[in-house]
Design a protein around this motif. Structure first.
Motif, PDB file in Angstrom:
ATOM      1  N   GLU A   1      28.046  36.939  70.386  1.00 48.31           N
ATOM      2  CA  GLU A   1      28.663  35.694  69.917  1.00 48.31           C
ATOM      3  C   GLU A   1      30.190  35.819  69.855  1.00 48.31           C
ATOM      4  O   GLU A   1      30.819  35.617  68.813  1.00 48.31           O
ATOM      5  CB  GLU A   1      28.096  35.281  68.554  1.00 48.31           C
ATOM      6  CG  GLU A   1      26.603  34.962  68.607  1.00 48.31           C
ATOM      7  CD  GLU A   1      26.073  34.398  67.302  1.00 48.31           C
ATOM      8  OE1 GLU A   1      26.814  34.444  66.298  1.00 48.31           O
ATOM      9  OE2 GLU A   1      24.928  33.915  67.296  1.00 48.31           O
TER      10      GLU A   1
ATOM     11  N   GLU B   1      16.752  40.337  80.740  1.00 48.81           N
ATOM     12  CA  GLU B   1      15.307  40.492  80.565  1.00 48.81           C
ATOM     13  C   GLU B   1      14.893  41.928  80.847  1.00 48.81           C
ATOM     14  O   GLU B   1      15.424  42.588  81.741  1.00 48.81           O
ATOM     15  CB  GLU B   1      14.564  39.537  81.494  1.00 48.81           C
ATOM     16  CG  GLU B   1      14.829  38.068  81.185  1.00 48.81           C
ATOM     17  CD  GLU B   1      14.163  37.153  82.197  1.00 48.81           C
ATOM     18  OE1 GLU B   1      14.235  35.937  82.023  1.00 48.81           O
ATOM     19  OE2 GLU B   1      13.577  37.675  83.163  1.00 48.81           O
TER      20      GLU B   1
ATOM     21  N   THR C   1      23.970  36.316  78.676  1.00 46.38           N
ATOM     22  CA  THR C   1      22.822  36.366  77.781  1.00 46.38           C
ATOM     23  C   THR C   1      22.143  37.717  77.874  1.00 46.38           C
ATOM     24  O   THR C   1      22.519  38.571  78.678  1.00 46.38           O
ATOM     25  CB  THR C   1      21.806  35.255  78.133  1.00 46.38           C
ATOM     26  OG1 THR C   1      21.270  35.523  79.440  1.00 46.38           O
ATOM     27  CG2 THR C   1      22.455  33.884  78.136  1.00 46.38           C
ATOM     28  N   ASP C   2      21.111  37.912  77.057  1.00 41.93           N
ATOM     29  CA  ASP C   2      20.325  39.145  77.133  1.00 41.93           C
ATOM     30  C   ASP C   2      19.716  39.305  78.512  1.00 41.93           C
ATOM     31  O   ASP C   2      19.256  38.336  79.127  1.00 41.93           O
ATOM     32  CB  ASP C   2      19.192  39.120  76.113  1.00 41.93           C
ATOM     33  CG  ASP C   2      19.648  39.607  74.752  1.00 41.93           C
ATOM     34  OD1 ASP C   2      20.317  40.639  74.699  1.00 41.93           O
ATOM     35  OD2 ASP C   2      19.335  38.936  73.754  1.00 41.93           O
TER      36      ASP C   2
ATOM     37  N   ARG D   1      23.808  42.542  80.666  1.00 42.08           N
ATOM     38  CA  ARG D   1      23.886  41.090  80.517  1.00 42.08           C
ATOM     39  C   ARG D   1      23.364  40.398  81.775  1.00 42.08           C
ATOM     40  O   ARG D   1      23.398  40.937  82.873  1.00 42.08           O
ATOM     41  CB  ARG D   1      25.320  40.635  80.262  1.00 42.08           C
ATOM     42  CG  ARG D   1      25.936  41.127  78.971  1.00 42.08           C
ATOM     43  CD  ARG D   1      25.257  40.562  77.744  1.00 42.08           C
ATOM     44  NE  ARG D   1      26.031  40.838  76.551  1.00 42.08           N
ATOM     45  CZ  ARG D   1      25.886  41.911  75.783  1.00 42.08           C
ATOM     46  NH1 ARG D   1      24.983  42.837  76.114  1.00 42.08           N
ATOM     47  NH2 ARG D   1      26.631  42.082  74.707  1.00 42.08           N
ATOM     48  N   ARG D   2      22.910  39.179  81.574  1.00 37.46           N
ATOM     49  CA  ARG D   2      22.595  38.280  82.682  1.00 37.46           C
ATOM     50  C   ARG D   2      23.617  37.163  82.598  1.00 37.46           C
ATOM     51  O   ARG D   2      23.709  36.469  81.576  1.00 37.46           O
ATOM     52  CB  ARG D   2      21.180  37.749  82.549  1.00 37.46           C
ATOM     53  CG  ARG D   2      20.695  36.997  83.778  1.00 37.46           C
ATOM     54  CD  ARG D   2      19.238  36.623  83.644  1.00 37.46           C
ATOM     55  NE  ARG D   2      18.714  36.066  84.869  1.00 37.46           N
ATOM     56  CZ  ARG D   2      17.462  35.670  85.027  1.00 37.46           C
ATOM     57  NH1 ARG D   2      16.601  35.787  84.015  1.00 37.46           N
ATOM     58  NH2 ARG D   2      17.045  35.182  86.181  1.00 37.46           N
TER      59      ARG D   2
ATOM     60  N   VAL E   1      28.648  32.367  81.204  1.00 32.75           N
ATOM     61  CA  VAL E   1      27.775  32.539  80.054  1.00 32.75           C
ATOM     62  C   VAL E   1      26.982  33.829  80.245  1.00 32.75           C
ATOM     63  O   VAL E   1      26.394  34.051  81.306  1.00 32.75           O
ATOM     64  CB  VAL E   1      26.822  31.339  79.895  1.00 32.75           C
ATOM     65  CG1 VAL E   1      25.848  31.581  78.754  1.00 32.75           C
ATOM     66  CG2 VAL E   1      27.620  30.056  79.661  1.00 32.75           C
TER      67      VAL E   1
ATOM     68  N   SER F   1      24.008  44.985  84.599  1.00 32.08           N
ATOM     69  CA  SER F   1      24.102  43.531  84.499  1.00 32.08           C
ATOM     70  C   SER F   1      23.649  42.860  85.785  1.00 32.08           C
ATOM     71  O   SER F   1      23.732  43.432  86.876  1.00 32.08           O
ATOM     72  CB  SER F   1      25.528  43.104  84.162  1.00 32.08           C
ATOM     73  OG  SER F   1      25.872  43.484  82.848  1.00 32.08           O
TER      74      SER F   1
ATOM     75  N   TYR G   1      31.544  33.756  77.762  1.00 34.62           N
ATOM     76  CA  TYR G   1      30.924  33.444  76.487  1.00 34.62           C
ATOM     77  C   TYR G   1      29.708  34.353  76.322  1.00 34.62           C
ATOM     78  O   TYR G   1      28.649  34.111  76.898  1.00 34.62           O
ATOM     79  CB  TYR G   1      30.516  31.970  76.442  1.00 34.62           C
ATOM     80  CG  TYR G   1      31.694  31.025  76.357  1.00 34.62           C
ATOM     81  CD1 TYR G   1      32.125  30.543  75.128  1.00 34.62           C
ATOM     82  CD2 TYR G   1      32.385  30.642  77.503  1.00 34.62           C
ATOM     83  CE1 TYR G   1      33.212  29.684  75.040  1.00 34.62           C
ATOM     84  CE2 TYR G   1      33.477  29.782  77.433  1.00 34.62           C
ATOM     85  CZ  TYR G   1      33.894  29.312  76.195  1.00 34.62           C
ATOM     86  OH  TYR G   1      34.974  28.470  76.113  1.00 34.62           O
ATOM     87  N   ASP G   2      29.895  35.423  75.548  1.00 33.30           N
ATOM     88  CA  ASP G   2      28.832  36.399  75.338  1.00 33.30           C
ATOM     89  C   ASP G   2      27.947  35.917  74.189  1.00 33.30           C
ATOM     90  O   ASP G   2      28.313  36.028  73.010  1.00 33.30           O
ATOM     91  CB  ASP G   2      29.433  37.762  75.021  1.00 33.30           C
ATOM     92  CG  ASP G   2      28.374  38.839  74.880  1.00 33.30           C
ATOM     93  OD1 ASP G   2      27.215  38.578  75.268  1.00 33.30           O
ATOM     94  OD2 ASP G   2      28.697  39.926  74.386  1.00 33.30           O
ATOM     95  N   LEU G   3      26.789  35.405  74.534  1.00 30.27           N
ATOM     96  CA  LEU G   3      25.888  34.869  73.522  1.00 30.27           C
ATOM     97  C   LEU G   3      25.143  35.963  72.766  1.00 30.27           C
ATOM     98  O   LEU G   3      24.509  35.680  71.747  1.00 30.27           O
ATOM     99  CB  LEU G   3      24.877  33.920  74.181  1.00 30.27           C
ATOM    100  CG  LEU G   3      25.481  32.743  74.957  1.00 30.27           C
ATOM    101  CD1 LEU G   3      24.371  31.814  75.432  1.00 30.27           C
ATOM    102  CD2 LEU G   3      26.506  31.993  74.132  1.00 30.27           C
ATOM    103  N   VAL G   4      25.229  37.198  73.250  1.00 30.88           N
ATOM    104  CA  VAL G   4      24.566  38.302  72.560  1.00 30.88           C
ATOM    105  C   VAL G   4      25.371  38.706  71.318  1.00 30.88           C
ATOM    106  O   VAL G   4      24.837  38.797  70.205  1.00 30.88           O
ATOM    107  CB  VAL G   4      24.391  39.501  73.507  1.00 30.88           C
ATOM    108  CG1 VAL G   4      23.756  40.676  72.777  1.00 30.88           C
ATOM    109  CG2 VAL G   4      23.542  39.096  74.706  1.00 30.88           C
TER     110      VAL G   4
END
Length: 280
Positions: free
Chosen positions: A222, A265, A262-263, A233-234, A260, A202, A217-220
């Protein structure tokens, strides 16, 4: 001394200490020899304050008990560190073994307390501090003004940005410490506290506070998580609406911090490239 024998002797000393049968004034040579063997085992990486079992990090309670015994059964005394005298129950760690492993600690302020483990090819920039029971994996960078707290477990090839605080969790003994897994990059000014687990690979943005009290809040996947950042994660800090937003004292609404995720990169991040270039 075998590790099973060491564990047995620490357990016995812990029970005697809890029952009031022994203290710093009455601890004899045998007890202090056990504590010395325990600290050496920590420094050699033979024992650790936490271990990952079936995907979950758990505290090694007897190891944390041994660390506490080193505070409870030793007298405060004077030690010399360079040109500075200081008082403590523990001396600083000897560093003669680091050079042979390719590990560097720069002058003027790198401080490693007795009972801390540093792997091979690590870099400690000054000023920085690593406390008793901490475990620093191979190839990890501890940058300027960083603190790695007691029992914190830092993985391999981790980059701790400047002015990063990794909290210590020594008590209660059953609580797992802060965990930063392999190949993590923490931006400058990050804070990781209270047994938070940062998953492997990460990347965390500058000045991010990671603590179980702040939601992730893990948007991957959800979902909202507490106390952990999943692997790959980023992450960065954002502010979300607070439950006190309607209060008269907060004109225009109030907000609370959140993280937050996100994926990550797939390409190598600029910060990672920069650190790799510095090592070449």
């Amino acid at each position: 001394m075998s590790m099973s024998t060491l564990e047995t002797e620490i357990d016995e000393l812990w029970e005697r200490k809890q029952n009031g049968e022994i203290d710093a004034d009455s601890a004899g040579e045998d007890a202090l020899d056990t504590l010395e063997a325990f600290l050496s085992a920590l420094e050699d990486g033979e024992i650790r304050a936490a271990a990952k079992t079936d995907g979950e990090w758990e505290a090694n309670q007897w190891v944390k008990q041994g660390i506490l015994l080193n505070f409870g059964l030793r007298e405060n005394q004077a030690y010399e560190y360079g040109n500075v005298d200081h008082y403590d129950v523990l001396p600083l760690r000897e560093t003669d073994d680091l050079g042979a492993r390719g590990t560097r600690n720069t002058p003027d302020g790198t401080t490693i307390r007795r009972g801390a483990y540093l792997g091979s090819d690590c870099i400690m920039m000054s000023p920085s501090f690593v406390n008793i029971g901490a475990h620093i994996g191979d190839g990890t960078l501890v940058d300027s003004c960083d603190t790695v707290g007691s029992c914190a477990q830092i993985g391999e090839n981790v980059k701790l940005g400047a002015n990063t605080l990794i909290g210590g969790v020594l008590e209660p003994v059953e609580s797992a410490p802060v965990i930063v897994e392999d190949n993590v990059s923490l931006g400058a000014g990050c804070r990781v506290t209270s047994g938070f687990v940062v998953g492997e690979n990460s990347v965390v943005g500058e000045n991010t506070l990671l603590t179980p009290r702040i939601p992730v809040y893990d948007l991957v996947e959800e979902e909202v998580l507490y106390g952990e950042l999943p692997a790959n994660r980023r992450a960065f800090t954002r502010f979300v609406e607070s439950s006190v937003s309607d209060h008269d004292l907060f004109e225009g609404g109030a907000y609370k911090p959140a993280v937050v995720a996100t994926d990550l990169e797939t390409e190598t991040l600029e910060a990672t490239e920069r650190e790799d270039a510095l090592r070449e």
